[in-house]
Enzyme design. Structure first.
Site: not given
Ligand SMILES: Cc1cc2nc3c(=O)[nH]c(=O)nc-3n(C[C@H](O)[C@H](O)[C@H](O)COP(=O)(O)OP(=O)(O)OC[C@H]3O[C@@H](n4cnc5c(N)ncnc54)[C@H](O)[C@@H]3O)c2cc1C
Length: 331
Positions: A246, A317
């Site tokens: 999103c 977001e």
């Molecule tokens: C197809 C799709 C569907 C999705 N559906 C949802 C959904 O249903 N609900 C939802 O909430 N989100 C959803 N998302 C968004 C995303 O998947 C989530 O927000 C996910 O939890 C992000 O995790 P990430 O490890 O990829 O974080 P990143 O994208 O790598 O980082 C996101 C943030 O977290 C911080 N971060 C990451 N790791 C750490 C760490 N170890 N310590 C401190 N800070 C850190 C980063 O600095 C950044 O600010 C979706 C994304 C996609 C592509």
């Protein structure tokens, strides 16, 4: 493990520890002999949108010691540090990221003790759910198929309508830029809708998290529930094209996707970026040709249209990371 209890009796604690590999085959160091800090790393290989320029430096620590070394590396050069998990909720500037990016995806150990399930932050959430079920614990299945890592999910309090990750979170272990380790218990006040504000917020690197789950013998049922969550996402086209999920948070007026859809914006494009036909709140990179600027401009166009037509000020977001022109980043 056998321990002596307070009453002098021996008690047996079942401690299961595992090191699990995230799938993906990204261009990160693969063996312990590879240097864990590298120069000029192309971020498009590390984001679900497949866009973003070069980071000056990137580190893949496998231990707390290496994480501390990475923090010291940045401190000694006086450069900023950025944390990245699975890269599934970020938009990295085409100009890249100045300083050091610390990736979590080599921190993947987990273990359980009784109802407590502890996992390092770099384990993919999907892997963490599968592993907790195999350890006879349930409670995370509804988040099945949610992309990204455990750390990223906690940083943004990821979730769905029925639950967010903080509902079952007991504690977080994190490191501050001075290399000190801390533990924060989840009192419930730190987390809100798609938001967390643990101490220092973006200054802290989450290393490990502990979850309180429910013991079960009905593992097949739990697996089914998790697979069902994944199937629903697949059916809704979540994985059809590269995206960051999103783009905007849901405003009090309702679903951001429905508001965008009602204005006929599905299919709208800027350069290689497109508003998804399956989910109007997703911006996709259908042919892999979009730049981060295309995606940003399309999000700005959506924001402007929604504001002009409805007066609703949508809040972004997806997090903007790297070298963005600050004056230009209002959605
Ligand atoms: C197809 C799709 C569907 C999705 N559906 C949802 C959904 O249903 N609900 C939802 O909430 N989100 C959803 N998302 C968004 C995303 O998947 C989530 O927000 C996910 O939890 C992000 O995790 P990430 O490890 O990829 O974080 P990143 O994208 O790598 O980082 C996101 C943030 O977290 C911080 N971060 C990451 N790791 C750490 C760490 N170890 N310590 C401190 N800070 C850190 C980063 O600095 C950044 O600010 C979706 C994304 C996609 C592509």
């Amino acid at each position: 493990m056998r321990l002596l209890s307070a009453t002098g009796k021996h008690i047996t604690i079942v401690l299961m520890q595992m090191k699990i590999s995230n799938e993906g085959g990204k261009s990160n160091p693969e063996s312990k002999s590879d240097p864990f800090i590298r120069q000029n790393v192309l971020m498009s290989a590390h984001t679900s949108l497949g866009t973003g320029g070069f980071a000056d430096w990137a580190a893949w620590p496998s231990t707390s010691e290496q994480l501390r070394e990475a923090m010291e590396f940045a401190h000694s050069r006086n450069v900023p540090v950025t944390y990245v998990g699975g890269g599934t909720n970020i938009l990295v500037s085409d100009k890249g990221i100045r300083g050091l990016v610390i990736f979590s995806d080599h921190l993947t150990s987990c273990h359980s003790r009784g109802r407590l399930f502890c996992t390092q932050s770099g384990l993919s959430l999907d892997n963490a759910i599968n592993t907790s079920i195999e350890m006879g614990l349930t409670g995370l299945e509804l988040l099945g198929g949610l992309p990204g890592t455990v750390g990223g999910a906690i940083a943004g309090n990821a979730g769905i309508k029925e639950m967010t990750i903080s509902d079952v979170l007991l504690y977080i272990d994190y490191m501050t830029p001075d290399g000190a380790l801390h533990r924060m218990q989840n009192t419930g006040e730190t987390f809100a809708y798609h938001h967390s504000s643990f101490p220092g917020d973006e200054q802290c690197f989450i290393i490990e998290a502990g979850f309180i789950l429910n013991p079960t013998r009905k593992m097949a049922e739990a697996r089914l529930k998790k697979e069902e969550a994944l199937r629903r996402r697949t059916e809704h086209g979540h994985y059809r094209y590269p995206s960051a999920g999103c783009t905007f948070r849901n405003p009090v007026e309702g679903s951001a996707g429905r508001i965008i859809d009602n204005l006929g914006l599905k299919g709208k494009t800027v350069g290689g970026a497109q508003v998804s036909f399956s989910h109007a709140n997703f911006i996709i990179n259908p042919e892999g040709k979009a730049t981060s600027s295309d995606i940003f401009e399309l999000s700005r166009l959506i924001h402007e249209t929604v504001f002009k037509e409805t007066g609703i000020d949508l809040q972004r977001e997806v997090r903007l990371i790297g070298d963005w022109d600050i004056c230009n980043t209002k959605a």
